[in-house]
Design a protein around this motif. Structure first.
Motif, mmCIF file in Angstrom:
data_model
loop_
_atom_site.group_PDB
_atom_site.id
_atom_site.type_symbol
_atom_site.label_atom_id
_atom_site.label_comp_id
_atom_site.label_asym_id
_atom_site.label_seq_id
_atom_site.Cartn_x
_atom_site.Cartn_y
_atom_site.Cartn_z
ATOM 1 N N GLU A 115 0.828 -1.208 0.000
ATOM 2 C CA GLU A 115 0.000 0.000 0.000
ATOM 3 C C GLU A 115 0.865 1.262 0.000
ATOM 4 O O GLU A 115 0.584 2.231 -0.713
ATOM 5 C CB GLU A 115 -0.926 -0.004 1.222
ATOM 6 N N THR A 116 1.954 1.229 0.803
ATOM 7 C CA THR A 116 2.870 2.367 0.831
ATOM 8 C C THR A 116 3.553 2.539 -0.514
ATOM 9 O O THR A 116 3.681 3.658 -1.029
ATOM 10 C CB THR A 116 3.930 2.165 1.926
ATOM 11 N N PHE A 117 3.988 1.432 -1.095
ATOM 12 C CA PHE A 117 4.642 1.484 -2.401
ATOM 13 C C PHE A 117 3.704 2.084 -3.440
ATOM 14 O O PHE A 117 4.072 2.987 -4.197
ATOM 15 C CB PHE A 117 5.070 0.073 -2.819
ATOM 16 N N GLU A 118 2.462 1.603 -3.456
ATOM 17 C CA GLU A 118 1.513 2.064 -4.463
ATOM 18 C C GLU A 118 1.187 3.549 -4.292
ATOM 19 O O GLU A 118 1.142 4.306 -5.274
ATOM 20 C CB GLU A 118 0.230 1.243 -4.411
ATOM 21 N N LYS A 119 0.951 3.985 -3.054
ATOM 22 C CA LYS A 119 0.613 5.393 -2.841
ATOM 23 C C LYS A 119 1.768 6.292 -3.249
ATOM 24 O O LYS A 119 1.558 7.366 -3.846
ATOM 25 C CB LYS A 119 0.247 5.644 -1.380
ATOM 26 N N THR A 120 2.988 5.890 -2.930
ATOM 27 C CA THR A 120 4.156 6.675 -3.303
ATOM 28 C C THR A 120 4.243 6.835 -4.810
ATOM 29 O O THR A 120 4.479 7.925 -5.337
ATOM 30 C CB THR A 120 5.444 6.020 -2.775
ATOM 31 N N HIS A 164 10.586 2.190 -2.380
ATOM 32 C CA HIS A 164 9.375 2.787 -2.944
ATOM 33 C C HIS A 164 9.666 4.186 -3.479
ATOM 34 O O HIS A 164 9.246 4.534 -4.592
ATOM 35 C CB HIS A 164 8.267 2.837 -1.892
ATOM 36 N N TYR A 165 10.405 4.962 -2.705
ATOM 37 C CA TYR A 165 10.701 6.344 -3.073
ATOM 38 C C TYR A 165 11.716 6.405 -4.216
ATOM 39 O O TYR A 165 11.506 7.099 -5.215
ATOM 40 C CB TYR A 165 11.233 7.094 -1.855
#
Length: 253
Positions: A115-120, A164-165
């Motif tokens: 979820e963090t990866f996708e939102k980023t 992710h970033y």
């Protein structure tokens, strides 16, 4: 060069605000017609940026537009409202970004959820692509356009925030390399700035001696120093397909 209608995403952040103010100053390279200032939550900062731009040049039309760039509907609305209020966008500074607050000091693989990866990626990459896709047709009609992405040295080195970033920022490089070749002869340029350790920003509101020691010049960068490079990329039509690291000599590129 056409009078500039500029859209700056993340204009409430240090780099976005500094760039808006810098581009509003008198220039021998261009004339600014309007600046659209995007923000997500910090309306008070936008008000101060508006006031400073008005003090520099009252003839520049300024609009502020709230949008959540993780939402494709909001991205489309941001574009339509900017065009309605200001006219066809011919300069896009896709500056907004997020780290999505991955847990852990350096966003290790095990701490970065899907979820963090996708939102980023939605904020840092998809919104930039989406805006590019919908501003380019208007730029082609004018045979003039400037698209500039705010990347990061993390895209060149991996950085410390997390996979992710870093991956969301490096994707911008591949995108601009493709697009710059496609539209080079049609008056459109595509470039990116890749900052590192810039003080007075959301990611780095302040830094100590440990951070300064990482930078060869011995200090942190300033938002105005990123803005000055964006200004060059706007005014110079012979600069395209470039990613400029602005990091005090940290990375040799």
């Amino acid at each position: 060069m056409e009078p500039l209608v500029i859209l700056i995403t993340g204009a409430s952040g240090g780099i976005g605000a500094a760039t808006a103010i810098r581009l509003a100053r008198p220039s021998t390279s261009y004339k600014v017609k309007a600046i659209a200032l995007h923000y997500n939550s910090n309306a008070s900062k936008i008000e101060s940026v508006e006031a400073e731009i008005k003090s520099i040049d009252p003839s520049i039309k300024i609009v502020s537009i709230q949008a959540d760039l993780s939402s494709s509907e909001d991205v489309a609305r941001l574009h339509s409202e900017t065009v309605k209020e200001c006219g066809v966008i011919n300069v896009l500074f896709a500056n907004a970004g997020t780290t999505s607050n991955a847990s852990g000091p350096t966003g290790q693989l095990e701490n970065v959820s899907l979820e963090t990866f996708e939102k980023t990626w939605r904020v840092n990459t998809l919104s930039s692509y989406h805006l590019t896709q919908i501003v380019v047709p208007g730029m082609l009609e004018q045979s003039f356009g400037r698209v500039i992405y705010n990347s990061s040295v993390a895209a060149l080195t991996g950085g410390v925030v997390g996979p992710h970033y870093a991956s969301s920022k490096s994707a911008l490089h591949g995108m601009l390399h493709f697009l710059s070749g496609r539209y080079a002869k049609e008056g459109l340029t595509f470039n990116a700035v890749a900052p590192a350790l810039i003080e007075d920003t959301t990611m780095l509101p302040k830094g100590g001696d440990e951070l300064k020691a990482k930078i060869p010049v011995g200090r942190l960068g300033k938002p105005e120093e990123i803005a000055s490079v964006v200004e060059v990329m706007v005014g110079n039509g012979y600069i395209s397909n470039k990613v400029w690291a602005i990091d005090g000599g940290w990375h040799p590129s």
